[in-house]
Scaffold this motif. Structure first.
Motif, PDB file in Angstrom:
ATOM      1  N   ILE A  64     -26.205 -13.064  62.546  1.00 19.94           N
ATOM      2  CA  ILE A  64     -25.733 -11.711  62.193  1.00 19.94           C
ATOM      3  C   ILE A  64     -24.386 -11.382  62.833  1.00 19.94           C
ATOM      4  O   ILE A  64     -23.462 -10.963  62.134  1.00 19.94           O
ATOM      5  CB  ILE A  64     -26.805 -10.649  62.498  1.00 19.94           C
ATOM      6  CG1 ILE A  64     -27.972 -10.845  61.527  1.00 19.94           C
ATOM      7  CG2 ILE A  64     -26.240  -9.248  62.391  1.00 19.94           C
ATOM      8  CD1 ILE A  64     -29.153  -9.938  61.757  1.00 19.94           C
ATOM      9  N   PRO A  65     -24.208 -11.560  64.143  1.00 18.77           N
ATOM     10  CA  PRO A  65     -22.885 -11.244  64.708  1.00 18.77           C
ATOM     11  C   PRO A  65     -21.751 -12.070  64.091  1.00 18.77           C
ATOM     12  O   PRO A  65     -20.672 -11.546  63.817  1.00 18.77           O
ATOM     13  CB  PRO A  65     -23.029 -11.561  66.196  1.00 18.77           C
ATOM     14  CG  PRO A  65     -24.491 -11.519  66.468  1.00 18.77           C
ATOM     15  CD  PRO A  65     -25.158 -11.925  65.199  1.00 18.77           C
ATOM     16  N   GLU A  66     -22.014 -13.346  63.839  1.00 14.41           N
ATOM     17  CA  GLU A  66     -20.989 -14.207  63.245  1.00 14.41           C
ATOM     18  C   GLU A  66     -20.669 -13.793  61.811  1.00 14.41           C
ATOM     19  O   GLU A  66     -19.511 -13.761  61.410  1.00 14.41           O
ATOM     20  CB  GLU A  66     -21.450 -15.669  63.272  1.00 14.41           C
ATOM     21  CG  GLU A  66     -21.522 -16.267  64.646  1.00 14.41           C
ATOM     22  CD  GLU A  66     -20.145 -16.501  65.251  1.00 14.41           C
ATOM     23  OE1 GLU A  66     -19.156 -16.670  64.508  1.00 14.41           O
ATOM     24  OE2 GLU A  66     -20.070 -16.511  66.494  1.00 14.41           O
TER      25      GLU A  66
ATOM     26  N   THR B 265     -16.272 -18.995  49.361  1.00 13.00           N
ATOM     27  CA  THR B 265     -17.365 -19.781  49.932  1.00 13.00           C
ATOM     28  C   THR B 265     -17.307 -19.723  51.452  1.00 13.00           C
ATOM     29  O   THR B 265     -16.261 -19.448  52.038  1.00 13.00           O
ATOM     30  CB  THR B 265     -17.289 -21.257  49.498  1.00 13.00           C
ATOM     31  OG1 THR B 265     -16.080 -21.821  49.967  1.00 13.00           O
ATOM     32  CG2 THR B 265     -17.381 -21.397  47.989  1.00 13.00           C
ATOM     33  N   MET B 266     -18.441 -19.992  52.080  1.00  9.98           N
ATOM     34  CA  MET B 266     -18.503 -20.003  53.542  1.00  9.98           C
ATOM     35  C   MET B 266     -19.613 -20.940  53.989  1.00  9.98           C
ATOM     36  O   MET B 266     -20.529 -21.228  53.238  1.00  9.98           O
ATOM     37  CB  MET B 266     -18.721 -18.598  54.087  1.00  9.98           C
ATOM     38  CG  MET B 266     -19.941 -17.933  53.546  1.00  9.98           C
ATOM     39  SD  MET B 266     -20.203 -16.174  53.938  1.00  9.98           S
ATOM     40  CE  MET B 266     -18.936 -15.692  54.963  1.00  9.98           C
ATOM     41  N   VAL B 267     -19.505 -21.402  55.207  1.00  9.37           N
ATOM     42  CA  VAL B 267     -20.536 -22.250  55.799  1.00  9.37           C
ATOM     43  C   VAL B 267     -21.254 -21.417  56.863  1.00  9.37           C
ATOM     44  O   VAL B 267     -20.662 -20.532  57.477  1.00  9.37           O
ATOM     45  CB  VAL B 267     -19.918 -23.536  56.393  1.00  9.37           C
ATOM     46  CG1 VAL B 267     -19.033 -23.227  57.572  1.00  9.37           C
ATOM     47  CG2 VAL B 267     -20.992 -24.541  56.756  1.00  9.37           C
ATOM     48  N   CYS B 268     -22.549 -21.686  57.048  1.00 13.51           N
ATOM     49  CA  CYS B 268     -23.310 -20.953  58.055  1.00 13.51           C
ATOM     50  C   CYS B 268     -22.666 -21.178  59.416  1.00 13.51           C
ATOM     51  O   CYS B 268     -22.483 -22.314  59.841  1.00 13.51           O
ATOM     52  CB  CYS B 268     -24.764 -21.429  58.082  1.00 13.51           C
ATOM     53  SG  CYS B 268     -25.712 -20.719  59.451  1.00 13.51           S
ATOM     54  N   PRO B 269     -22.324 -20.118  60.110  1.00 16.01           N
ATOM     55  CA  PRO B 269     -21.667 -20.265  61.402  1.00 16.01           C
ATOM     56  C   PRO B 269     -22.608 -20.803  62.488  1.00 16.01           C
ATOM     57  O   PRO B 269     -22.143 -21.234  63.530  1.00 16.01           O
ATOM     58  CB  PRO B 269     -21.209 -18.846  61.742  1.00 16.01           C
ATOM     59  CG  PRO B 269     -22.047 -17.950  60.913  1.00 16.01           C
ATOM     60  CD  PRO B 269     -22.439 -18.718  59.704  1.00 16.01           C
TER      61      PRO B 269
ATOM     62  N   THR C 278     -18.532 -10.783  61.637  1.00 17.88           N
ATOM     63  CA  THR C 278     -17.142 -11.147  61.933  1.00 17.88           C
ATOM     64  C   THR C 278     -16.454 -11.701  60.697  1.00 17.88           C
ATOM     65  O   THR C 278     -15.261 -11.499  60.499  1.00 17.88           O
ATOM     66  CB  THR C 278     -17.093 -12.197  63.071  1.00 17.88           C
ATOM     67  OG1 THR C 278     -17.750 -11.651  64.207  1.00 17.88           O
ATOM     68  CG2 THR C 278     -15.675 -12.576  63.422  1.00 17.88           C
ATOM     69  N   LEU C 279     -17.211 -12.383  59.849  1.00 19.10           N
ATOM     70  CA  LEU C 279     -16.649 -12.956  58.622  1.00 19.10           C
ATOM     71  C   LEU C 279     -16.511 -11.918  57.501  1.00 19.10           C
ATOM     72  O   LEU C 279     -16.114 -12.252  56.392  1.00 19.10           O
ATOM     73  CB  LEU C 279     -17.512 -14.126  58.149  1.00 19.10           C
ATOM     74  CG  LEU C 279     -17.519 -15.342  59.078  1.00 19.10           C
ATOM     75  CD1 LEU C 279     -18.548 -16.358  58.600  1.00 19.10           C
ATOM     76  CD2 LEU C 279     -16.133 -15.972  59.130  1.00 19.10           C
ATOM     77  N   GLY C 280     -16.870 -10.664  57.779  1.00 23.44           N
ATOM     78  CA  GLY C 280     -16.642  -9.590  56.809  1.00 23.44           C
ATOM     79  C   GLY C 280     -17.807  -9.271  55.902  1.00 23.44           C
ATOM     80  O   GLY C 280     -17.638  -8.556  54.915  1.00 23.44           O
TER      81      GLY C 280
END
Length: 142
Positions: A52-54, A12-16, A57-59
């Motif tokens: 997009i850049p973030e 899971t991930m949160v919007c950067p 970075t998160l893969g």
């Protein structure tokens, strides 16, 4: 549609950018592959410039290409101009699908929707008339 927990993990991930949207990593990856770099954005805040850049970075792999929904000219028909007379009775001797560049057989498209057309003569329009509106847009009887 599966529930997303409220803690960050590999899955899971949160919007950067907005810090409010939680996603499954696999769902974001699929969205990135489908949208491509030109249309990929946060599904919640719609940020693209920082997102997009973030996310890279998160893969999350994001291909440099057009979105999949533009493949195979799926929307090519949207670029085509309406090209037939839709008057209840078309009087043009060469048929509804033909028109001339000017004069009584010029094809005018509806100035509101451009989805209907008429030859000037078929709708009793003068040569000086430059716009026309179909009955659906103007209302019946106008």
């Amino acid at each position: 549609m599966d529930p997303v927990g409220d803690s960050i993990s590999y899955g899971t991930m949160v919007c950067p950018c907005c810090q409010h949207a939680w996603f499954h990593r696999a769902c974001v990856q699929e969205q990135a592959l489908c949208a491509g770099i030109y249309c990929f954005q946060c599904p919640l805040c719609r940020d693209q410039d920082r997102f997009i850049p973030e996310i890279l970075t998160l893969g999350i792999r994001t291909p440099v290409r057009r979105p999949r929904w533009e493949d195979d000219d799926a929307y090519a028909s949207l670029l085509e101009r309406h090209g037939r007379c839709d008057a209840s009775e078309c009087h043009f001797p060469h048929g509804r699908e033909q028109a001339e560049r000017a004069g009584p057989w010029e094809l005018l498209l509806c100035s509101s929707c451009a989805a209907q057309g008429t030859h000037r003569h078929c709708s009793h329009l003068s040569d000086s008339t430059s716009t026309w509106e179909c009955s659906a847009c103007a209302g019946e009887g106008t």
